[in-house]
Design a protein around this motif. Structure first.
Motif, mmCIF file in Angstrom:
data_model
loop_
_atom_site.group_PDB
_atom_site.id
_atom_site.type_symbol
_atom_site.label_atom_id
_atom_site.label_comp_id
_atom_site.label_asym_id
_atom_site.label_seq_id
_atom_site.Cartn_x
_atom_site.Cartn_y
_atom_site.Cartn_z
ATOM 1 N N ASN A 101 6.136 -13.330 5.172
ATOM 2 C CA ASN A 101 4.892 -13.440 4.402
ATOM 3 C C ASN A 101 4.720 -12.163 3.566
ATOM 4 O OD1 ASN A 101 3.739 -11.421 6.046
ATOM 5 N ND2 ASN A 101 2.964 -12.938 7.511
ATOM 6 N N LYS A 102 3.692 -12.163 2.728
ATOM 7 C CA LYS A 102 3.541 -11.054 1.774
ATOM 8 C C LYS A 102 3.380 -9.715 2.495
ATOM 9 C CE LYS A 102 1.948 -11.923 -2.511
ATOM 10 N NZ LYS A 102 1.007 -12.197 -3.583
ATOM 11 N N GLU A 103 2.668 -9.735 3.598
ATOM 12 C CA GLU A 103 2.443 -8.493 4.347
ATOM 13 C C GLU A 103 3.774 -7.936 4.867
ATOM 14 O OE1 GLU A 103 -0.223 -8.928 7.644
ATOM 15 O OE2 GLU A 103 -0.186 -6.792 8.102
ATOM 16 N N GLU A 104 4.619 -8.824 5.367
ATOM 17 C CA GLU A 104 5.917 -8.385 5.891
ATOM 18 C C GLU A 104 6.820 -7.867 4.769
ATOM 19 O OE1 GLU A 104 6.311 -11.260 9.830
ATOM 20 O OE2 GLU A 104 6.674 -12.108 7.857
ATOM 21 N N PHE A 105 6.707 -8.514 3.605
ATOM 22 C CA PHE A 105 7.500 -8.086 2.459
ATOM 23 C C PHE A 105 7.083 -6.676 2.025
ATOM 24 C CE2 PHE A 105 8.585 -8.191 -2.135
ATOM 25 C CZ PHE A 105 9.930 -8.516 -2.029
ATOM 26 N N GLN A 106 5.776 -6.448 1.949
ATOM 27 C CA GLN A 106 5.261 -5.127 1.570
ATOM 28 C C GLN A 106 5.638 -4.064 2.593
ATOM 29 O OE1 GLN A 106 1.521 -4.550 -0.099
ATOM 30 N NE2 GLN A 106 1.949 -5.997 -1.710
ATOM 31 N N LEU A 107 5.583 -4.460 3.849
ATOM 32 C CA LEU A 107 5.935 -3.553 4.936
ATOM 33 C C LEU A 107 7.396 -3.122 4.809
ATOM 34 C CD1 LEU A 107 4.364 -2.518 7.409
ATOM 35 C CD2 LEU A 107 5.239 -4.460 8.703
ATOM 36 N N ALA A 108 8.264 -4.078 4.481
ATOM 37 C CA ALA A 108 9.690 -3.769 4.335
ATOM 38 C C ALA A 108 9.946 -2.907 3.092
ATOM 39 C CB ALA A 108 10.493 -5.061 4.244
ATOM 40 N N LEU A 109 9.155 -3.140 2.052
ATOM 41 C CA LEU A 109 9.336 -2.377 0.809
ATOM 42 C C LEU A 109 8.808 -0.959 0.919
ATOM 43 C CD1 LEU A 109 8.358 -4.301 -2.449
ATOM 44 C CD2 LEU A 109 10.518 -3.229 -1.925
ATOM 45 N N PHE A 110 7.596 -0.838 1.445
ATOM 46 C CA PHE A 110 6.911 0.464 1.435
ATOM 47 C C PHE A 110 6.828 1.135 2.799
ATOM 48 C CE2 PHE A 110 4.592 -2.014 -1.968
ATOM 49 C CZ PHE A 110 5.273 -1.429 -3.010
ATOM 50 N N LYS A 111 7.252 0.415 3.835
ATOM 51 C CA LYS A 111 7.139 0.900 5.214
ATOM 52 C C LYS A 111 5.674 1.102 5.615
ATOM 53 C CE LYS A 111 11.510 1.027 4.593
ATOM 54 N NZ LYS A 111 12.052 -0.330 4.508
ATOM 55 N N THR A 112 4.786 0.509 4.868
ATOM 56 C CA THR A 112 3.363 0.516 5.226
ATOM 57 C C THR A 112 2.731 -0.744 4.626
ATOM 58 O OG1 THR A 112 1.223 1.545 4.812
ATOM 59 C CG2 THR A 112 2.928 2.043 3.227
ATOM 60 N N ASN A 113 1.729 -1.302 5.297
ATOM 61 C CA ASN A 113 1.078 -2.474 4.696
ATOM 62 C C ASN A 113 -0.239 -2.092 4.033
ATOM 63 O OD1 ASN A 113 -0.229 -1.923 7.018
ATOM 64 N ND2 ASN A 113 0.079 -3.925 7.996
ATOM 65 N N LEU A 144 9.440 -11.325 -14.479
ATOM 66 C CA LEU A 144 8.716 -10.295 -13.741
ATOM 67 C C LEU A 144 7.620 -9.657 -14.607
ATOM 68 C CD1 LEU A 144 9.104 -8.916 -10.951
ATOM 69 C CD2 LEU A 144 10.609 -7.289 -12.078
ATOM 70 N N TYR A 145 7.970 -9.360 -15.839
ATOM 71 C CA TYR A 145 7.034 -8.662 -16.726
ATOM 72 C C TYR A 145 6.116 -9.617 -17.502
ATOM 73 C CZ TYR A 145 10.050 -4.613 -15.755
ATOM 74 O OH TYR A 145 10.743 -3.604 -15.148
ATOM 75 N N ASP A 146 6.467 -10.889 -17.515
ATOM 76 C CA ASP A 146 5.620 -11.896 -18.179
ATOM 77 C C ASP A 146 4.531 -12.291 -17.174
ATOM 78 O OD1 ASP A 146 4.538 -14.043 -19.525
ATOM 79 O OD2 ASP A 146 6.304 -15.333 -19.336
ATOM 80 N N LEU A 147 3.581 -11.349 -16.969
ATOM 81 C CA LEU A 147 2.602 -11.491 -15.881
ATOM 82 C C LEU A 147 1.858 -12.816 -15.905
ATOM 83 C CD1 LEU A 147 0.931 -7.930 -15.823
ATOM 84 C CD2 LEU A 147 2.816 -8.749 -14.413
ATOM 85 N N THR A 168 10.218 2.482 -13.004
ATOM 86 C CA THR A 168 10.244 3.496 -11.951
ATOM 87 C C THR A 168 9.300 3.135 -10.791
ATOM 88 O OG1 THR A 168 8.471 4.815 -12.934
ATOM 89 C CG2 THR A 168 10.732 5.364 -13.602
ATOM 90 N N SER A 169 8.554 2.053 -10.949
ATOM 91 C CA SER A 169 7.599 1.670 -9.910
ATOM 92 C C SER A 169 8.298 1.422 -8.574
ATOM 93 C CB SER A 169 6.854 0.405 -10.334
ATOM 94 O OG SER A 169 6.289 -0.202 -9.195
ATOM 95 N N GLN A 170 7.685 1.919 -7.528
ATOM 96 C CA GLN A 170 8.257 1.760 -6.185
ATOM 97 C C GLN A 170 8.334 0.284 -5.778
ATOM 98 O OE1 GLN A 170 6.003 3.824 -3.186
ATOM 99 N NE2 GLN A 170 7.574 3.464 -1.642
ATOM 100 N N GLY A 171 7.403 -0.502 -6.300
ATOM 101 C CA GLY A 171 7.371 -1.929 -5.972
ATOM 102 C C GLY A 171 8.547 -2.691 -6.556
ATOM 103 N N LEU A 172 9.252 -2.056 -7.506
ATOM 104 C CA LEU A 172 10.419 -2.711 -8.109
ATOM 105 C C LEU A 172 11.721 -2.182 -7.530
ATOM 106 C CD1 LEU A 172 9.299 -2.770 -11.861
ATOM 107 C CD2 LEU A 172 9.301 -4.661 -10.251
ATOM 108 N N ASN A 173 11.592 -1.259 -6.580
ATOM 109 C CA ASN A 173 12.785 -0.674 -5.988
ATOM 110 C C ASN A 173 13.154 -1.419 -4.696
ATOM 111 O OD1 ASN A 173 14.867 0.942 -5.158
ATOM 112 N ND2 ASN A 173 13.544 2.635 -4.508
ATOM 113 N N PHE A 231 3.543 -4.838 -8.632
ATOM 114 C CA PHE A 231 4.938 -5.254 -8.780
ATOM 115 C C PHE A 231 5.488 -5.899 -7.511
ATOM 116 C CE2 PHE A 231 4.235 -1.886 -11.896
ATOM 117 C CZ PHE A 231 4.483 -2.622 -13.031
ATOM 118 N N ALA A 232 5.090 -5.372 -6.353
ATOM 119 C CA ALA A 232 5.538 -6.004 -5.109
ATOM 120 C C ALA A 232 5.005 -7.439 -5.063
ATOM 121 C CB ALA A 232 5.049 -5.208 -3.906
ATOM 122 N N ASP A 233 3.776 -7.648 -5.538
ATOM 123 C CA ASP A 233 3.198 -8.994 -5.598
ATOM 124 C C ASP A 233 3.991 -9.881 -6.544
ATOM 125 O OD1 ASP A 233 1.237 -8.325 -3.861
ATOM 126 O OD2 ASP A 233 -0.420 -8.378 -5.314
#
Lengths: 26, 199
Positions: free
Chosen positions: B51-63, B113-116, A14-19, B69-71
């Motif tokens: 870059n990572k900042e742009e990816f996060q921005l696109a995912l969350f609309k905020t950096n 993904l989960y095998d950190l 459910t994490s937002q980072g996986l959506n 998980f985004a990482d």
């Protein structure tokens, strides 16, 4: 509230980072 | 003065036909995806790379947001391990999320993904780290006892070899029993979004 019967991965998914659909939203 | 890796990355849409052959996307879907890529990759630095900042921005609309998980997702997309995504990497990775992509690719990606720690198995401590991160992200508060019970139950079911870790085979059998665990590995949106009917 997550019930104890919930699978941990169900909770994690459910994490937002996986959506990734949000990549497509403006 | 320059990062040589930046120049090794292919920029622009060089060969949409080749990429379409090697992914589940059609040529027109690749072209539509490229438009999205251009938008995301120009959000902070207009260099044709994400870059990572742009990816996060696109995912969350905020950096401002930090997300384990985004990482993880970014690092898995970044197959050249140089901290930036070229269009090819972006398209190949998103191909796994297409509704028509093989289920085995989705199972493999989700396992990685989960095998950190990338040890070839998911250990209890990693599951706990991910549960705690998810709860923190959503502002949910659960006692340590409840978290431990959730993880106990998950391992009871998933760890069929009873060695305290979940290997790829166990992961596969778990997600085949619970397809909802792979729900976020398929973007129905991707099919609709890239269709010619999308305005």
């Amino acid at each position: 509230m997550a019930p104890v019967t919930m699978n941990a991965f169900e909770l994690i998914s459910t994490s937002q980072g996986l959506n990734l659909s949000s990549l497509f939203e403006k | 003065c320059c990062d040589l890796d930046l120049y090794k990355q292919s920029r622009g849409l060089e060969d949409p036909e080749l990429l379409a052959r090697e992914t589940v996307f059609s040529v027109s879907e690749i072209e539509a995806l490229y438009e999205l890529f251009k938008k995301i990759s120009s959000a902070v630095i207009d260099d044709g790379l994400i870059n990572k900042e742009e990816f996060q921005l696109a995912l969350f609309k905020t950096n401002k947001k930090e997300s384990l998980f985004a990482d993880r997702v970014f690092d898995l997309f970044d197959t050249k391990h140089n901290g930036i995504l070229g269009f090819e990497e972006f398209a190949r990775a998103l191909s796994v999320f297409h509704p028509n992509a093989p289920i085995d690719d989705k199972i493999e990606f989700s396992f990685q993904l989960y095998d950190l720690k990338q040890q070839g198995f998911i250990e209890r401590q990693e599951v706990k780290q991910m549960v705690v991160a998810t709860l923190a992200e959503s502002g949910m508060n659960l006692s340590d006892d409840v978290i431990e019970s959730i993880i106990d139950k998950t391992f009871e079911e998933a760890d069929t070899k009873h060695d305290g870790k979940i290997d790829k085979e166990e992961w596969r059998s778990l997600v085949l029993r619970h397809p909802s665990l792979l729900k976020n590995m398929t973007l129905q949106y991707l099919k609709k979004w890239t269709s010619p009917l999308h305005s």
